[in-house]
Scaffold this motif. Structure first.
Motif, PDB file in Angstrom:
ATOM      1  N   MET A 269      42.745 -36.064   1.914  1.00  0.00           N
ATOM      2  CA  MET A 269      41.866 -34.900   1.824  1.00  0.00           C
ATOM      3  C   MET A 269      42.632 -33.617   2.094  1.00  0.00           C
ATOM      4  O   MET A 269      43.494 -33.556   2.970  1.00  0.00           O
ATOM      5  N   THR A 270      42.280 -32.573   1.341  1.00  0.00           N
ATOM      6  CA  THR A 270      42.786 -31.218   1.567  1.00  0.00           C
ATOM      7  C   THR A 270      41.623 -30.256   1.370  1.00  0.00           C
ATOM      8  O   THR A 270      40.515 -30.667   1.031  1.00  0.00           O
ATOM      9  N   ASN A 271      41.898 -28.974   1.543  1.00  0.00           N
ATOM     10  CA  ASN A 271      40.870 -27.953   1.327  1.00  0.00           C
ATOM     11  C   ASN A 271      40.815 -27.482  -0.126  1.00  0.00           C
ATOM     12  O   ASN A 271      39.928 -26.727  -0.504  1.00  0.00           O
ATOM     13  N   ALA A 272      41.750 -27.944  -0.957  1.00  0.00           N
ATOM     14  CA  ALA A 272      41.786 -27.521  -2.365  1.00  0.00           C
ATOM     15  C   ALA A 272      40.786 -28.329  -3.181  1.00  0.00           C
ATOM     16  O   ALA A 272      40.279 -29.361  -2.736  1.00  0.00           O
ATOM     17  N   TRP A 273      40.503 -27.858  -4.388  1.00  0.00           N
ATOM     18  CA  TRP A 273      39.667 -28.622  -5.309  1.00  0.00           C
ATOM     19  C   TRP A 273      40.445 -29.855  -5.761  1.00  0.00           C
ATOM     20  O   TRP A 273      41.587 -29.759  -6.209  1.00  0.00           O
ATOM     21  N   ILE A 274      39.812 -31.034  -5.630  1.00  0.00           N
ATOM     22  CA  ILE A 274      40.464 -32.305  -5.950  1.00  0.00           C
ATOM     23  C   ILE A 274      39.756 -32.923  -7.145  1.00  0.00           C
ATOM     24  O   ILE A 274      38.538 -33.160  -7.095  1.00  0.00           O
ATOM     25  N   PRO A 275      40.451 -33.199  -8.242  1.00  0.00           N
ATOM     26  CA  PRO A 275      39.796 -33.794  -9.414  1.00  0.00           C
ATOM     27  C   PRO A 275      39.499 -35.277  -9.186  1.00  0.00           C
ATOM     28  O   PRO A 275      40.311 -35.999  -8.616  1.00  0.00           O
ATOM     29  N   LEU A 276      38.308 -35.695  -9.635  1.00  0.00           N
ATOM     30  CA  LEU A 276      37.970 -37.116  -9.638  1.00  0.00           C
ATOM     31  C   LEU A 276      38.275 -37.675 -11.026  1.00  0.00           C
ATOM     32  O   LEU A 276      39.270 -38.337 -11.232  1.00  0.00           O
ATOM     33  N   GLU A 277      37.401 -37.413 -11.999  1.00  0.00           N
ATOM     34  CA  GLU A 277      37.628 -37.785 -13.389  1.00  0.00           C
ATOM     35  C   GLU A 277      36.601 -37.054 -14.250  1.00  0.00           C
ATOM     36  O   GLU A 277      35.610 -36.523 -13.743  1.00  0.00           O
ATOM     37  N   GLY A 278      36.832 -37.016 -15.540  1.00  0.00           N
ATOM     38  CA  GLY A 278      35.858 -36.461 -16.472  1.00  0.00           C
ATOM     39  C   GLY A 278      35.467 -35.034 -16.192  1.00  0.00           C
ATOM     40  O   GLY A 278      34.362 -34.603 -16.556  1.00  0.00           O
ATOM     41  N   GLY A 279      36.346 -34.265 -15.534  1.00  0.00           N
ATOM     42  CA  GLY A 279      36.036 -32.867 -15.245  1.00  0.00           C
ATOM     43  C   GLY A 279      35.333 -32.634 -13.920  1.00  0.00           C
ATOM     44  O   GLY A 279      35.080 -31.485 -13.548  1.00  0.00           O
TER      45      GLY A 279
END
Length: 597
Positions: free
Chosen positions: A390-400
């Motif tokens: 985990m971080t404070n940045a936006w983390i991609p999962l999938e499909g946008g």
């Protein structure tokens, strides 16, 4: 809750009270489940408003804590925590043998490890999602045993919180506390027997003196109402949030380039589940060891484990296909009740190969879980590549779909659900706009724990002793009226007449004498039940007459006692200097005043 759901729709802020079915319409799981959530919210809120934060019915009060040496027993009965009904059917249940608290440690061991001699025994309550893998009787065998509905179970554990007692445990302090306990028992006996007021007051005076000596020599004693930093940390509100969005289009200065597609890009509707794997504190620019995992199917691709042999696991089934089953290269979690009920994550391991014919799954490393069929071992698929840091940045999962975590203390099992819809190319996330350009971070949907103190225990050598029972008991509503009427105070006479002249000097000397039809309960004779006020009307207001002529209200200080020779007579006498303090008001000419009790 890891169920095969389409989406969660309950929202307390909408103030819905029910879900109404219409003819000829499509029925969905979301409507059914929202009706359950509405009823559950109503029951818990109503229970809390009526009972309070926690309490037990006086006729079947459960979870009484008793000790036998170093053994702690839990009493049978009912209890309510934040409106949730909690039941224990086994009287004298051994603390170490609680049905939903595997591998519990002995209380004496916990106190010794924390190097303290006192602890708060408390009740931890939460709701758990139960499927047919946990309870085989949910399946209807007459229909071939299909997986139909699931259940919500009230879980409870009696635990102990080691605390710094604060007070001294010297021999003198122990003797003073024992004396205090005897005086409290004597006082309770006198009150119950209806003893003379002077006898009760004498015991109260002795008790006050002992309490003063304890405070001076021993420090504040640990009680059910003590302010404790350890307890505040346990029950502190959660301060963590997750935000979710679909990937925004990337800006470009080249007008000849078509921007890449944005929004939700997969071809199927999904219910994403983001769940904390390893808990801990997340701080800005200091990610640490806090991790999470995610599933596009709300974590519902799961099967029971029948055998573990090194890296080889035999399961009940491998699923119908790669979409709803297990396949090479996927990550799975090996977990059972002993881990889940203690708030611990399972072990995430990557699949090497899957043999659907033999129902065998070979993992790339051997799990460390001790196989025990009674603890419902499971293999659950996650669509993330193991545990994601985990971080404070936006983390991609999938499909946008992207997520972002706030700073805070995360617990293993905290989770969020994110419905993704192909028809809109968006996720359903507050404020539910299309496109959702300003998503709002949300607290976890669960797991929400509810806590209540049950008792104070002290460790005396190798022996545990219950210092105080913290449970608050309440009677049935139908039994409140009769005792109150029977013990009500009915006035038979007073030493003054309404609307008659009452000499100020006589009032200050005699006070007010109230004769009842029976001796009052000693607990009812106090400044809280007999308040004397004086209303004064200056001469210029007398012309208005009646109640409107009185415009100054003064609460009079006085001492309230029961006449020793006439126990049905209550006497209120003003404090000695009341006349002097009110002299400027009472000595004025043409001043009218009246007294109310």
């Amino acid at each position: 809750m890891k169920g095969d759901f389409s989406r969660p729709t309950f929202d307390q802020k909408k103030h819905y009270s029910g879900v109404l079915m219409q003819q000829g319409r499509v029925q969905t799981d979301a409507d059914w489940n929202e009706q359950w959530a509405l009823g559950e919210y109503r029951l818990e809120t109503e229970g809390t408003d009526i009972i309070g934060q926690c309490g037990a019915p006086i006729h079947n009060a459960g979870f009484a804590i008793t000790t036998e040496g170093a053994t702690v027993k839990i009493g049978a009965g009912r209890f309510y925590v934040d409106g949730i009904l909690v039941e224990n059917e086994q009287d004298g249940l051994d603390y170490l043998k609680q049905p939903d608290f595997p591998n519990a440690s002995a209380i004496a061991e916990l106190l010794n490890k924390a190097e303290v001699t006192a602890g708060v025994v408390y009740l931890d309550v939460w709701l758990r999602h139960v499927t047919a893998l946990d309870d085989a009787l949910i399946r209807e065998k007459a229909l071939g045993g299909p997986d139909t509905t699931t259940r919500v179970k009230v879980m409870w554990q009696v635990q102990v919180l080691p605390v710094q007692a604060g007070g001294s445990d010297s021999e003198d302090c122990k003797r003073l506390r024992e004396l205090k306990l005897r005086l409290e028992q004597k006082l309770a006996e006198l009150v119950q027997e209806g003893a003379p007021a002077q006898d009760i007051q004498a015991v109260k005076d002795k008790l006050a003196s002992v309490n003063a000596r304890i405070d001076a020599a021993c420090g504040a004693e640990l009680t059910c109402d003590s302010q404790l930093d350890e307890w505040d940390a346990l029950v502190a509100p959660r301060n963590v949030k997750l935000n979710a969005r679909t990937q925004p289009p990337q800006p470009s200065d080249d007008l000849c380039l078509i921007p890449p597609s944005a929004g939700y890009q997969r071809l199927e509707n999904q219910l994403y589940r983001v769940e904390i794997h390893q808990g801990g504190a997340l701080q800005t620019n200091a990610p640490g060891a806090v991790t999470f995992k995610w599933s596009r199917d709300n974590g519902t691709v799961v099967t029971s484990i029948e055998k573990i042999n090194g890296q080889q696991i035999t399961v009940h089934d491998v699923g119908p296909d790669d979409v709803l089953g297990f396949a090479n290269g996927q990550f799975v979690e090996v977990i059972d009740d002993s881990l889940e009920l203690n708030g611990q994550p399972g072990q995430l391991i990557q699949i090497d190969t899957v043999n659907s014919a033999t129902r065998e799954i070979k993992l790339k490393s051997a799990p460390t879980l001790t196989f025990n069929v009674a603890r419902h071992p499971k293999l659950r698929r996650w669509d993330s590549s193991g545990a994601v840091q985990m971080t404070n940045a936006w983390i991609p999962l999938e499909g946008g779909v992207e997520v972002q975590f706030s700073n805070g203390d995360y617990r293993s099992g905290d989770y969020w659900m994110i419905p993704a819809r192909t028809v809109t190319g968006e996720i359903e996330w507050p404020p539910f706009q299309i496109p959702n350009t300003a998503p709002e971070a949300q607290p976890p949907l669960g797991i929400r724990h509810h806590f209540c103190r049950l008792a104070i225990v002290r460790l005396n050598g190798e022996t545990l002793e219950v210092g105080e029972d913290c449970r608050k008991l309440f009677p049935p509503l139908t039994e409140i009226g009769a005792p109150m009427v029977a013990q009500a105070m009915h006035v038979r006479a007073t030493n003054w007449q309404n609307d008659d002249i009452f000499d100020v000097g006589q009032f200050l000397q005699e006070g007010l004498i109230v004769t009842l039809d029976a001796p009052p309960d000693s607990n009812s004779v106090s400044g809280a039940t007999m308040i004397v006020t004086m209303e004064i009307a200056p001469p210029e207001n007398l012309a208005t007459g009646g109640a409107t002529g009185f415009n100054q209200l003064v609460i009079l200080e006085g001492d309230i006692t029961v006449n020793p020779s006439e126990p049905d007579v209550i006497i209120w006498r003003p404090v000695p200097d009341l006349g002097r303090r009110l002299g400027t008001l009472l000595d004025r000419e043409n001043v009218s005043f009246r007294v109310r009790v």
